[in-house]
Write an enzyme that holds these catalytic residues in place. Structure first.
Site, PDB file in Angstrom:
ATOM      1  N   ASN A  49       7.850 134.754  59.054  1.00 19.83           N
ATOM      2  CA  ASN A  49       7.176 134.706  57.755  1.00 19.83           C
ATOM      3  C   ASN A  49       6.436 136.020  57.533  1.00 19.83           C
ATOM      4  OD1 ASN A  49       6.141 133.535  55.332  1.00 19.83           O
ATOM      5  ND2 ASN A  49       4.209 133.094  56.382  1.00 19.83           N
ATOM      6  N   HIS A  99       3.055 137.330  55.307  1.00 18.01           N
ATOM      7  CA  HIS A  99       1.921 136.828  54.544  1.00 18.01           C
ATOM      8  C   HIS A  99       1.106 138.028  54.062  1.00 18.01           C
ATOM      9  CE1 HIS A  99      -1.074 133.910  53.316  1.00 18.01           C
ATOM     10  NE2 HIS A  99      -1.986 134.766  53.751  1.00 18.01           N
TER      11      HIS A  99
HETATM   12  C1  GAR Z   1       4.751 138.605  48.975  1.00 17.30           C
HETATM   13  O1  GAR Z   1       3.547 139.269  48.686  1.00 17.30           O
HETATM   14  C2  GAR Z   1       4.576 137.662  50.137  1.00 17.30           C
HETATM   15  O2  GAR Z   1       3.671 138.156  51.079  1.00 17.30           O
HETATM   16  C3  GAR Z   1       4.060 136.445  49.436  1.00 17.30           C
HETATM   17  O3  GAR Z   1       4.871 136.360  48.275  1.00 17.30           O
HETATM   18  C4  GAR Z   1       5.157 137.685  47.841  1.00 17.30           C
HETATM   19  C5  GAR Z   1       6.617 137.931  47.574  1.00 17.30           C
HETATM   20  O4  GAR Z   1       7.209 137.023  46.734  1.00 17.30           O
HETATM   21  N1  GAR Z   1       4.212 135.305  50.274  1.00 17.30           N
HETATM   22  C6  GAR Z   1       3.235 134.414  50.460  1.00 17.30           C
HETATM   23  O5  GAR Z   1       2.168 134.463  49.906  1.00 17.30           O
HETATM   24  C7  GAR Z   1       3.588 133.294  51.433  1.00 17.30           C
HETATM   25  N2  GAR Z   1       2.393 132.732  51.984  1.00 17.30           N
HETATM   26  P1  GAR Z   1       8.714 137.308  46.249  1.00 17.30           P
HETATM   27  O6  GAR Z   1       9.512 137.797  47.446  1.00 17.30           O
HETATM   28  O7  GAR Z   1       9.191 135.995  45.710  1.00 17.30           O
HETATM   29  O8  GAR Z   1       8.660 138.367  45.192  1.00 17.30           O
END
Ligand code: GAR
Length: 199
Positions: free
Chosen positions: A108, A110
């Protein structure tokens, strides 16, 4: 003698716009990652990440959350069909029950320096809002192995970015995402290298 480069088979799980997926598509195509994306699993219809996968000619399966009791089971059935080495959570927003055959094989990313600003409800913009509200002067991103709890599990690597006094959630998000674009490929390369050394 030419050395054989290890190529990891990756299945990418998405719930949103797919910018993380796009970065991995671009990096694999530019041969900056010893990996092949063998499938994409989406948790909703209509998300832009599905369009990105289709444009890259990647096979996509959509698994809706309901009925929630069988969600993880259905996700991993779809994942198994693609025969990946690793599962990459990319903007994935749901807690998964990881089956034993995928323990230590789900990664993952984050958008904070875990363990700070992780846990239920801490995703995307909410994280950056909380960082700014806390007065922290440093933020960043964390790549970690996922377990059955939100945002815990062994950390593979972290990258820091400064938090500026002038930052809004959007400007901070953009800086963290730029760091993520380097951190995820770097973590995957690290794991690929480790696997090739242990055979
Ligand atoms: C990223 O900033 C990732 O760290 C976050 O979603 C964004 C990307 O979304 N993920 C989280 O917050 C998970 N806890 P995308 O790839 O759909 O554009």
């Amino acid at each position: 003698m030419a050395s054989q480069k290890p190529s990891l088979r990756l299945t990418v799980l998405i719930s949103g716009s797919g910018s993380t997926l796009q970065n991995l598509i671009d990096r694999t195509r530019a041969a900056e990652l010893p990996a092949t994306i063998v499938g994409v699993v989406a948790s909703r219809v209509g998300i832009f990440g599905i369009e990105r996968a289709k444009q890259a000619h990647l096979p996509v399966t959509v698994i809706e959350r309901k009925p929630t009791a069988t969600f993880s089971e259905r996700i991993f059935a779809a994942v198994r069909a693609t025969e990946p080495d690793f599962v990459i959570l990319a903007g994935w927003l749901h807690l998964l029950e990881i089956p034993t055959d995928f323990e230590n094989r789900v990664l993952n990313i984050h958008p904070s320096l875990l363990p700070a600003f992780g846990g239920p409800g801490m995703y995307g913009r909410h994280v950056h809002e909380a960082v700014l509200a806390s007065g922290a002067t440093v933020s960043g991103c964390t790549v970690h192995f996922a377990d059955n709890t939100y945002d815990t599990g062994p950390i593979v690597l972290q990258r820091q970015v400064p938090v500026l006094k002038s930052d809004t959630p959007d400007t901070l998000a953009a800086r963290v995402q730029a760091a993520e674009c380097e951190a995820y490929p770097e973590a995957i390369r690290k794991i690929a290298g480790f696997r090739s050394r242990i055979g």
